[in-house]
Design a protein around this motif. Structure first.
Motif, short mmCIF file in Angstrom:
data_model
loop_
_atom_site.label_atom_id
_atom_site.label_comp_id
_atom_site.label_asym_id
_atom_site.label_seq_id
_atom_site.Cartn_x
_atom_site.Cartn_y
_atom_site.Cartn_z
N SER A 16 -24.24 -38.97 -65.29
CA SER A 16 -22.79 -39.02 -65.51
C SER A 16 -22.12 -37.65 -65.38
O SER A 16 -20.91 -37.55 -65.36
CB SER A 16 -22.47 -39.63 -66.88
OG SER A 16 -23.46 -39.30 -67.82
N ARG A 17 -22.94 -36.58 -65.28
CA ARG A 17 -22.38 -35.24 -65.19
C ARG A 17 -21.72 -35.03 -63.82
O ARG A 17 -22.33 -35.25 -62.78
CB ARG A 17 -23.51 -34.23 -65.39
CG ARG A 17 -23.08 -32.78 -65.29
CD ARG A 17 -24.29 -31.88 -65.57
NE ARG A 17 -24.07 -30.53 -65.07
CZ ARG A 17 -25.01 -29.60 -65.01
NH1 ARG A 17 -26.25 -29.88 -65.40
NH2 ARG A 17 -24.74 -28.40 -64.56
N THR A 18 -20.46 -34.60 -63.85
CA THR A 18 -19.73 -34.36 -62.60
C THR A 18 -19.27 -32.91 -62.55
O THR A 18 -19.38 -32.17 -63.52
CB THR A 18 -18.47 -35.24 -62.52
OG1 THR A 18 -17.60 -34.85 -63.60
CG2 THR A 18 -18.80 -36.72 -62.65
N GLU A 19 -18.73 -32.57 -61.41
CA GLU A 19 -18.18 -31.20 -61.27
C GLU A 19 -17.08 -30.96 -62.28
O GLU A 19 -16.92 -29.84 -62.77
CB GLU A 19 -17.63 -31.00 -59.85
CG GLU A 19 -18.69 -30.62 -58.85
CD GLU A 19 -18.11 -30.35 -57.47
OE1 GLU A 19 -16.92 -29.99 -57.37
OE2 GLU A 19 -18.85 -30.53 -56.49
N ALA A 20 -16.33 -32.02 -62.59
CA ALA A 20 -15.24 -31.88 -63.57
C ALA A 20 -15.79 -31.52 -64.94
O ALA A 20 -15.21 -30.72 -65.68
CB ALA A 20 -14.41 -33.16 -63.63
N ASP A 21 -16.93 -32.11 -65.30
CA ASP A 21 -17.55 -31.78 -66.58
C ASP A 21 -17.96 -30.31 -66.61
O ASP A 21 -17.72 -29.59 -67.59
CB ASP A 21 -18.79 -32.65 -66.82
CG ASP A 21 -18.43 -34.10 -67.05
OD1 ASP A 21 -17.57 -34.37 -67.92
OD2 ASP A 21 -18.98 -34.97 -66.35
N ASP A 22 -18.59 -29.89 -65.50
CA ASP A 22 -19.01 -28.48 -65.42
C ASP A 22 -17.81 -27.55 -65.53
O ASP A 22 -17.87 -26.53 -66.21
CB ASP A 22 -19.73 -28.21 -64.09
CG ASP A 22 -21.16 -28.73 -64.11
OD1 ASP A 22 -21.47 -29.53 -65.02
OD2 ASP A 22 -21.95 -28.36 -63.22
#
Lengths: 471, 376, 342
Positions: free
Chosen positions: A446-452
């Motif tokens: 579920s980790r996306t660039e937005a999370d990063d």
């Protein structure tokens, strides 16, 4: 592995180095505190960025004509070395024996001075002072090339006593003159030509000519001198022999080391440590390595007292941020700017504001410097593409079992950046910020660039805090 | 005169790298000039004559117009005893007014402290450029260094506007409140000052409009930023910027000419802009450089020398010549350079005292005779 | 043995150039030179970061008259450069310049007009990674050494790739960050295999022929060789960058001579000295080749102290009279040598 162990190791590495990532801290805790201290005190090969690569990519660092080329070259070394204490000590000596480009116009010779500091960084204070007195950059900086037999210039003689060893109040004006006489004839090769070039900032005809020490026997005053109550036909080494044996010198150097490595303010508990360091200084025949060992292994150093009791200097701040971000690991376009940033923050390498060096502690920070600090570090750690930031987020993601709330993000980031202890106000403000940004889900899948990016934004803000300004 | 001292400001332009005075104000009827400058002389017919002896560099027409309006004071033969010909060292001397030893406090830092002793306005001094010029540095004196007015402040590289807003908001909260720790308290105050200064400065471009179109070069943009801040009435008194490099060891005629074209145009536009905003009685511009250059050219340019020319420009300036134009004759030279005949601290003193109404002595480290280039 | 050493040895002629921090007459980190058929010497000034905007090609002649300069400036626009490394001039006096930062070749005429450019970062045919050395053969084929791709790529002067050879490694035909390239009169190709401390010789189409040298400071050994050129008799000249020296090898690769540098004042440098008597006078009383303290022991540190020695020799080239030009980036000058006529 307890949190207290990690926090203590982080403290040691902020002081004896430029900080460390969590993985490094865990390895070092496993190795054991005193063993890590020994490694720091006995550096092996630095494995720093190779000179040939630097000089092929950076024409300016090869020629080293420019002040900032030398500064950036040194920062490369600080960023990539395996021996952080060695560089930290070179930085310490540069702070203490601050020599400025402004009068020298000679960056290569200044880098040679730093090489000398590094070579003798943790050895005998006696040897270091002799090498310092032979350093051509120092000779020009404090006019010892104008210090002649029968016509003394006392600038170096005075600063050696006042700024570099004993401190004011421990010698007389006569001692200054006698000290200067002992250093007559200590000059640099082709002194007249080199001084002319320095005073004209000349790069002509074929760029700078670096400097080397030369002893002119015929210009040395070999007569009898009385210095600090002792009489003899002293030369410079004899004077340094007398200096290093003084209680005042021991106090001076141990106090300066204490303030650089332990705390800006010397408390009562700190005074006791300084006394222990002074005893070591004499027992070890003035060996800086032994003095540092006494400090790092003291109960005081490991206690809460000195924890976050120093304001980070600009160079420490920049190097620490770059090391953590994992950038500039190889010759990089634009790296020549690195030294400029430390100048904007108030610590231009080779640009001390005066012969007395920099005003440290909270004087590092004014509103302009704070803006520069926040913006530089934020740019390094607020970019999720930087390898160190990526590694930090990876590390965080390994421990999560659900989306992280704002407060949970703050706690995780503060932990991995230090651990840093945050005030309630700071923690609340950061949590609100993180809450506004939204939860970050770092679980695999579920980790996306937005999370990063959210985590990186939070790291940026965390490094903007008051707490982050302290080491 | 309706202007009160409180609204008077000083704009300092440093010509970095050491401008050649001989090719700035040219002794175009002196045969010695052409003898000494066979390769980098300005031909007589290109010089813009001032009188039968001196003329401006052909790229300084806009300055000549201001001169004709009586707004330009030219201080020739400016310098200091035992001239140093190293850029850094000589700049230090001009910055700190301390020719003998390495000093750390800048003269404009002292000016700012005297103008605002309580440090009430964090933007009393503004530098357009990165880093803090030594002139403005003094312990406890806040100075804003502005690379670009539009993006000035904290978190400039946060692209998303909403996030930047949240960051600034959070920063304000984090640095607020009282804490029982001297260092943390000091940091809090400093952070709030930084935020306040940035907030104020960023309003300047938003409220500014002008018919003057500045050129697209660094000095023109810096002076445009200065005009924006000045017209916004934010209480800024000292403006600083620099332009260069005037270090013309080679290709001097082309390089120095191009730089003067930029400086002249920018100063002229700046004066017009102030005129348009009714501010032209409130500002004086000082243009200085760290030293002059060799009288004799080196085949392509000129090397480091001594003795220079400074300019003071503004509506409230008594235009004309100040200081003597140094002789080029061999016997009058100082080691191959123009011989200075007036101390730069006289010029500083005049500005500090007569224009800014301050006690000049502690600012310039001594008593120096003053000029009368400020209208009384 | 003495006669064997003498054959092929060169002697010093003079030094040209002068440092400058402005445009116009003088050099600013010169990186390569080339020669036009009408007798002009072209000097590629790479420039350091502070003076990046001055990146340019200056022109002069053997008599040391300054003849102007050209470039499209610093930047990423058409014909502009960021980090230019080397150049070659074709029969029509078009100049081809490699740019290791922009991974491309730009072609300009000597008035500075943009002719063409080609290349981008990549490993495919026609793409490049950090092109460094460049040389032009008699049949107008360009040989471009790619530092990042560890290969040699051939192009027509209009930019069409004619193939390539090489890969990363230290075996025959493999490279480690190669830099300069030179051709002999038979069209064989010599590559300064920089981080392998050797020079490799290939046929015109890339067949490995020989390898000269190994890591070290001895005769015939190299430390990070930067440039190579070959004269009509087959003698090989190598700028031994890391050792701050030039070595001459015979046509079979045998060691002939070692040069450490012996620069003197160029005509432009004499102009400088004539108007700066304080520098001239103190210089005249100086020993410019002094004994150094023991800790200043690397060739690099020694060269930073001893002005006549080579410092940063980045390229060696031969003019039509087979005079040897050694381009020194850190000293902003070129020392010229010539093989003895014997």
């Amino acid at each position: 592995m307890s949190n207290a162990d990690i926090a203590l190791m982080a403290h040691l590495m902020r002081r004896a180095g430029f900080g460390a990532s969590r993985n490094e801290l865990e390895q070092k805790v496993a190795q054991g505190y005193e063993s890590v201290v020994e490694d720091l005190l006995n550096p092996g090969s630095p494995n720093a960025m190779p000179d040939d690569l630097i000089r092929r990519f950076h024409v300016d660092m090869a020629e080293m004509r420019e002040l900032n080329s030398a500064g950036a070259y040194w920062i490369y070394r600080m960023v990539t070395t395996d021996n952080p204490l060695e560089e930290k000590m070179a930085l310490f000596w540069h702070s203490l024996f601050a020599t400025g480009y402004s009068k020298l116009n000679q960056a290569r010779s200044l880098m040679n001075q730093i090489d000398t500091f590094r070579r003798h960084s943790m050895g005998s204070f006696h040897t270091l002072l002799v090498e310092l007195s032979k350093d051509p950059a120092m000779i020009i900086w404090l006019d010892n090339n104008d210090n002649h037999k029968g016509d003394i210039n006392e600038n170096y003689g005075r600063e050696l006593l006042e700024l570099f060893s004993m401190g004011i109040g421990n010698y007389t004006e006569d001692d200054v003159k006698e000290c200067a006489r002992a250093f007559t004839g200590w000059t640099l090769g082709n002194a007249e030509y080199m001084a002319t070039r320095a005073s004209r900032d000349s790069i002509w005809p074929y760029s700078r000519i670096a400097w080397h020490f030369q002893y002119r026997d015929h210009d040395h005053d070999d007569g009898e001198k009385t210095f600090l109550g002792q009489t003899g036909n002293f030369n410079g080494e004899d004077i340094i022999d007398i200096i290093v044996r003084q209680e005042a010198s021991a106090r001076f150097i141990c106090t300066r080391l204490f303030q650089f490595f332990a705390a800006d303010e010397v408390t009562e508990a700190g005074e006791a440590v300084i006394s222990d360091m002074m005893a070591t200084y004499f027992d070890s025949k003035y060996e800086i390595r032994s003095v540092l060992r006494t400090l790092f292994n003291s109960a005081y150093f490991k206690s809460d007292d000195p924890r976050f009791a120093r304001v980070k200097g600009p160079v420490e701040l920049v190097v620490g941020a770059v090391r953590l971000a994992g950038t500039y690991r190889e010759p990089t376009f634009g790296a020549d700017q690195l030294a400029r940033y430390t100048l904007y923050m108030g610590q231009g390498i080779f640009q001390p504001p005066s012969v007395e060096g920099w005003h440290e502690g909270s004087e590092w920070i004014d509103s302009g410097a704070l803006v520069e600090r926040v913006n530089f570090v934020g740019k390094e750690l607020g970019d999720p593409r930087n390898p160190g930031v990526q590694a930090l987020i990876d590390r965080m993601s390994a421990d999560v079992d659900g989306p992280l709330s704002g407060a949970a993000q703050v706690d995780a980031c503060a932990d991995l950046l230090g651990p840093i202890v945050l005030s309630d106000t700071t923690r609340t403000s950061l949590s609100e910020f993180a809450g506004e940004q939204g939860a970050a889900d770092l679980r695999e899948g579920s980790r996306t660039e937005a999370d990063d990016q959210r985590i990186a934004n939070l790291l940026r803000l965390l490094t903007a805090t008051r707490e982050y300004q302290l080491a | 005169m309706t202007t009160t001292n409180k609204s008077r400001s000083l704009v300092v332009i440093q010509l970095a790298g050491a401008n050649d005075p001989l090719n700035t104000v040219i002794p175009y009827t002196d045969g010695l000039y052409y003898d000494f400058r066979p390769n980098v002389g300005i031909p007589t017919d290109q010089v813009i004559p001032i009188d039968g002896r001196l003329g401006f560099n052909p790229n300084m027409a806009p300055i000549k117009s201001l001169w004709d309006e009586g707004k330009v004071a030219m201080v020739n033969g400016i310098g200091y005893p035992n001239p140093n010909r190293s850029h850094f060292r000589s700049m230090d001397i001009w910055h700190t007014c301390e020719p003998e030893k390495v000093a750390s406090e800048g003269w404009l830092g002292r000016v700012i402290r005297d103008l605002d002793p309580q440090g009430q306005n964090v933007i009393t001094g503004v530098n357009f450029g990165r880093g803090l010029p030594r002139s403005m540095g003094a312990p406890g004196v806040p100075v804003a260094s502005v690379g670009n007015l539009e993006t000035y402040g904290l978190f400039p590289d946060v692209e998303e506007e909403r996030i930047r807003g949240l960051c600034l908001d959070a920063f304000g909260k984090m640095y607020g409140g009282t804490i029982q720790d001297a260092v943390m308290d000091y940091l809090g105050q400093t952070g709030r000052d930084a935020l306040k200064g940035a907030d104020i400065l960023r309003t300047a471009p938003e409220n500014y409009s002008s018919t003057v179109e500045y050129a697209d070069n660094p000095i023109a943009q810096a002076l445009k930023n200065a005009a924006q801040v000045m017209t916004a009435d934010l209480g800024t008194r000292i403006y600083y910027t620099q332009h260069g490099s005037f270090d013309t060891h080679g290709d001097e005629v082309k390089v120095q000419g191009g730089l003067w074209q930029q400086v002249s145009g920018a100063v002229s536009d700046f004066m017009a802009d102030l005129e348009e905003h009714g501010k032209s009685d409130e500002a004086v511009v000082l243009i200085w450089t760290e030293f002059g250059r060799r009288i004799r050219d080196n085949g392509s340019g000129t090397d480091h020398g001594s003795g220079g020319t400074a300019f003071i420009i503004g509506n409230q300036v008594n235009g004309g010549f100040y200081g003597e134009y140094p002789s080029l004759a061999d016997r009058d030279q100082l080691d191959g350079d123009l011989h200075f005949n007036n101390d730069f601290r006289s010029t500083y003193s005049t500005i500090a005292d007569q224009w800014l109404g301050l006690d000049a002595v502690p600012i310039v480290n001594g008593q120096f005779e003053q000029w009368d280039f400020i209208r009384s | 043995m003495t006669t064997a050493v003498a054959a092929g040895a060169v002697e010093y002629l003079k030094t040209i150039g002068l440092t400058t921090n402005q445009s116009g007459r003088g050099f600013t980190n010169p990186y390569d030179c080339a020669f036009t058929s009408d007798g002009r010497i072209l000097i590629l000034n790479r420039c350091d970061t502070v003076r990046a905007s001055l990146v340019r090609i200056g022109m002069m002649n053997w008599e040391e008259d300054y003849l102007g300069e050209f470039s499209r400036g610093y930047g990423r626009g058409d014909g502009q450069w960021i980090f230019p490394v080397a150049m070659a001039v074709d029969n029509s006096t078009v100049v081809y310049v490699t740019d290791e930062q922009q991974h491309r070749i730009t072609a300009l005429d000597t008035q500075g007009n943009f002719v063409r450019q080609w290349g981008e970062l990549g490993t495919d045919s026609g793409q490049m990674n950090a092109p460094a050395g460049i040389a032009l053969s008699g049949d107008q084929t360009l040989y471009v050494v790619e530092q990042g791709n560890n290969r040699v790529q051939r192009f027509t002067t209009s930019g069409e790739s004619l193939g390539m050879w090489g890969e990363a490694g230290d075996g025959p035909g493999q490279f480690n960050m190669p830099w300069g390239v030179g051709l002999d009169s038979s069209g064989n190709v010599y590559v300064a295999d920089w981080r392998n401390d050797r020079v490799q010789k290939f046929t015109a189409d890339g067949q490995f022929m020989a390898s000269y040298g190994s890591s070290g400071t001895g005769d015939g050994q190299f430390s990070r060789p930067s440039g190579v050129c070959v004269d009509s008799a087959g003698y090989i000249y190598v700028s031994d960058w890391g050792n701050e020296r030039v070595q001459i090898l015979d046509p079979d690769g045998g060691f002939v001579q070692l040069l450490r540098g012996q620069a003197t004042l160029s005509k432009w440098a004499q102009d400088f000295m004539s108007v700066n008597p304080d520098e001239r006078n103190t210089r005249e009383m100086s020993n410019l080749t002094p004994e150094l303290p023991a800790h200043l022991d690397t060739p690099y540190l020694i060269s930073s102290q001893i002005e006549p020695y080579f410092w940063g020799p980045v390229s060696v080239r031969l003019d039509s009279e087979e005079r040897l030009y050694v381009v020194e980036s850190n000293r902003h000058r070129i020392q010229v040598y010539q093989r003895r006529k014997d």
